[in-house]
Design an enzyme around this catalytic site. Structure first.
Site, PDB file in Angstrom:
ATOM      1  N   THR A 230     -41.305  -4.297  10.903  1.00 19.89           N
ATOM      2  CA  THR A 230     -40.485  -5.049  10.426  1.00 19.89           C
ATOM      3  C   THR A 230     -40.290  -6.086  10.920  1.00 19.89           C
ATOM      4  OG1 THR A 230     -38.685  -3.440  11.600  1.00 19.89           O
ATOM      5  CG2 THR A 230     -37.467  -5.131  11.643  1.00 19.89           C
ATOM      6  N   GLU A 234     -39.345  -9.515   7.719  1.00 14.01           N
ATOM      7  CA  GLU A 234     -38.886 -10.656   7.726  1.00 14.01           C
ATOM      8  C   GLU A 234     -39.857 -11.483   7.719  1.00 14.01           C
ATOM      9  OE1 GLU A 234     -35.975  -9.819   8.239  1.00 14.01           O
ATOM     10  OE2 GLU A 234     -35.558  -8.022   8.549  1.00 14.01           O
ATOM     11  N   TRP A 245     -35.981  -5.322  -4.256  1.00 13.96           N
ATOM     12  CA  TRP A 245     -35.133  -4.649  -4.983  1.00 13.96           C
ATOM     13  C   TRP A 245     -33.764  -5.696  -5.661  1.00 13.96           C
ATOM     14  CZ3 TRP A 245     -35.063  -3.398  -0.437  1.00 13.96           C
ATOM     15  CH2 TRP A 245     -34.078  -3.230   0.407  1.00 13.96           C
ATOM     16  N   ASP A 293     -41.769   2.420   8.282  1.00 16.58           N
ATOM     17  CA  ASP A 293     -42.955   1.401   8.577  1.00 16.58           C
ATOM     18  C   ASP A 293     -44.628   1.908   8.039  1.00 16.58           C
ATOM     19  OD1 ASP A 293     -41.097  -0.558   9.450  1.00 16.58           O
ATOM     20  OD2 ASP A 293     -42.696  -0.310  11.833  1.00 16.58           O
TER      21      ASP A 293
HETATM   22 ZN   LIG Z   1     -35.177  -7.813   4.722  1.00 17.35          ZN
END
Ligand SMILES: [Zn+2]
Length: 417
Positions: A230, A234, A245, A293
Site C-alpha cells: 500500500t 501511495e 486503469w 500485495d
Molecule cells: Zn491509488
C-alpha cells in the site's frame, strides 16, 4: 534443505473477508482535468505540472539513463489508538526496506512479472531512508509516536485541518515537507492508503497516509494487505503516478506511454496472466493497480520517467538535497551481529531476516545448525532480504550468518514450529 518464500495460498483465502469491509482501496485524489474534481487553483497547478512533466520527459532521456541513485528521507508518524497499531521500530524499518526494494526492483516476488512485460520493468533508482537527522539537526531514528483519542484520525478534520497532521488536535506535526516525506500511520476509516499528488495539498498535510491494517511487512495473514505495498502504491501517487486503469473505460489512461490501456482495476484479486481488455494484455501486476500485495511487482520505465520528473518539479525537488539521511553516514561496510535483524525470534512458520546497513552490496547469507551443518546458502543483496519460510525446518537453534568481503557476523535464531 531448500528455503523458499512463504506460500501464500492459505493466506489469500482469508483476504476477501477483510477486503469486503473496505469501501475503497485508495483515497488518493487523482486529478481529473475534464471532470474538474478539485478546486480551480489546485487543478490549475496540477495542469501546469502535467505540462512540465511531459516536457521534462521529452528533454531528459539522458538523465533517466544516468543510473544515479536518489535517496530520500522519510519520517514515519505512528498515530495509534489501539496498542496493536503502535508498530515496533523493527516493523517500521522492514516496511521502509520493502518500499526501497520495490523501487529498486529488488522485490522478492519480481519473478512473477510475465516475460512480455519484463523488458518494461524499471529499477526506479529511488531509495528511502528513515531520517537520521531531525528538523533541529539532532540524531533521530525517523519514527515519531503519538497516542490519539480520535478514531479515524487520518480522515477526520477539525476546523478544516486533517487531525493526524497536527499535535494540538490529536495527531503528529509534519516535519518540513521540503526535507522529508511525511508518512502518517493511523486509522483512515475505510480506505487503506492515501498519497497526495505534487502540489495538491498545503505543505503541513502533504505526504502519505496508511491505515494500520495495511502497514508493514508481515509473515502472518492476520492483516489484509500484509506485504507493505500500500505504501509503494501511495508513494507512486506522491510522485505523480495515476492508477494504471485511469478512471475506468478504454478512453482514459494513466498518462504513461508504456503501460497498456486497461478497462478497470483488479481489486482484491491475483489474476493469472494473460488477461486482456481494451485490445491488449493487462498489466495487473503493476503497483498502480489494486491487485493483492503479493501479486503486484513492477513499475514501468514510463512510470519511472514521470516520477523522476516529479522529483525535479518545484513541489518535490528539495527532497533530493535534504541531507536528512546523512547523520554519521557509514560508507564502508562493517558487519556486526547488531546489524542482523531477525524477527520474530523465536520464530515459527516464517521469519524476517534483514541487514541494517545503508548500502546495496552483495553478501553471502547462510544458515547453520548447531552441528555446524550448512542448511542454506545464497548470494543476496543487502536490500533484498525479506521473509523466509521455515515451516519445513526442524525445531532447534540455528545461526544466521552473513559475509561480505572480509567481514562476517552471525546471530542466533530459535525455530519453534
Ligand atoms: Zn491509488
Amino acid at each position: 534443505m531448500k528455503i523458499k518464500n512463504l506460500p501464500s495460498t492459505i493466506l489469500f483465502l482469508l483476504l476477501p473477508i477483510f477486503a469486503m469491509a473496505q469501501d475503497e482501496y485508495c483515497g488518493a485524489r487523482q486529478p481529473d482535468f475534464s471532470e474538474k474534481n478539485m478546486d480551480e487553483a489546485t487543478l490549475h497547478r496540477m495542469q501546469e505540472l502535467e505540462l512540465f512533466t511531459q516536457q521534462w520527459i521529452s528533454e531528459n532521456q539522458t538523465k533517466v539513463s544516468l543510473r544515479e541513485i536518489i535517496t530520500i528521507p522519510v519520517v514515519v508518524h505512528i498515530v495509534w489508538m489501539d496498542e496493536s497499531e503502535n508498530f515496533t521500530d523493527l516493523e517500521v524499518e522492514a516496511q521502509i526496506d520493502g518500499l526501497t526494494a520495490d523501487f529498486r526492483k529488488l522485490n522478492e516476488n519480481r519473478a512473477i512479472i510475465p516475460t512480455t512485460f519484463q523488458p518494461l520493468a524499471a529499477d526506479v533508482e529511488i531509495e528511502f531512508c528513515l531520517a537520521s537527522v531531525d528538523p533541529n539537526g539532532k540524531e533521530t531514528n525517523g519514527i515519531v509516536r503519538t497516542q490519539t483519542d480520535f478514531t479515524n484520525v487520518g480522515t477526520t478534520y477539525s476546523t478544516n485541518r486533517r487531525r493526524i497532521c497536527y499535535n494540538d488536535i490529536g495527531g503528529s506535526n509534519s516535519w518540513d515537507s521540503e526535507d522529508y516525506i511525511n508518512i502518517w500511520v493511523g486509522q483512515l476509516g475505510g480506505v487503506i492508503g492515501i498519497g497526495t499528488f505534487p502540489g495538491e495539498e498545503i505543505s503541513t498535510e502533504d505526504g502519505i497516509f496508511i491505515d494500520p491494517s495495511a502497514f508493514g511487512f508481515f509473515c502472518s495473514s492476520s492483516k489484509g494487505y500484509f506485504h507493505g505495498r500500500t505504501l509503494t502504491h501511495e508513494m507512486g501517487h506522491f510522485f505523480n503516478l495515476h492508477h494504471i486503469w485511469g478512471k475506468s473505460g478504454c478512453d482514459t489512461g494513466d498518462l504513461v506511454d508504456d503501460t497498456p490501456m486497461q478497462d478497470t482495476n483488479y481489486k482484491d484479486q491475483c489474476p493469472t496472466h494473460p488477461i486482456s481488455s481494451c485490445g491488449s494484455e493487462d498489466m495487473f501486476m503493476n503497483y498502480m493497480d489494486y491487485t493483492n500485495d503479493d501479486c503486484m511487482a513492477m513499475f514501468t520505465k514510463g512510470q519511472k520517467e514521470r516520477m523522476l520528473a516529479a522529483l525535479d518539479s518545484e513541489y518535490r525537488v528539495s527532497l533530493k538535497s535534504s541531507g536528512a539521511c546523512d547523520f554519521g553516514n557509514i560508507k564502508d561496510i562493517t558487519l556486526t551481529p547488531d546489524d542482523i535483524l531477525l524477527f520474530p525470534n523465536p520464530a515459527s512458520d516464517c521469519v524476517h531476516i534483514d541487514l541494517d546497513l545503508d548500502n546495496d552490496l552483495p553478501v553471502r547469507m547462510a544458515i547453520f545448525d548447531t552441528a555446524g551443518r550448512e542448511i542454506y546458502s545464497n548470494q543476496v543483496f543487502v536490500k533484498d532480504l525479506r521473509t523466509f519460510d521455515i515451516s519445513n525446518i526442524s525445531n532447534g537453534i540455528y545461526f544466521i550468518y552473513f559475509e561480505s568481503n572480509d567481514q562476517f557476523a552471525s546471530k542466533k535464531l530459535i525455530i519453534d514450529n
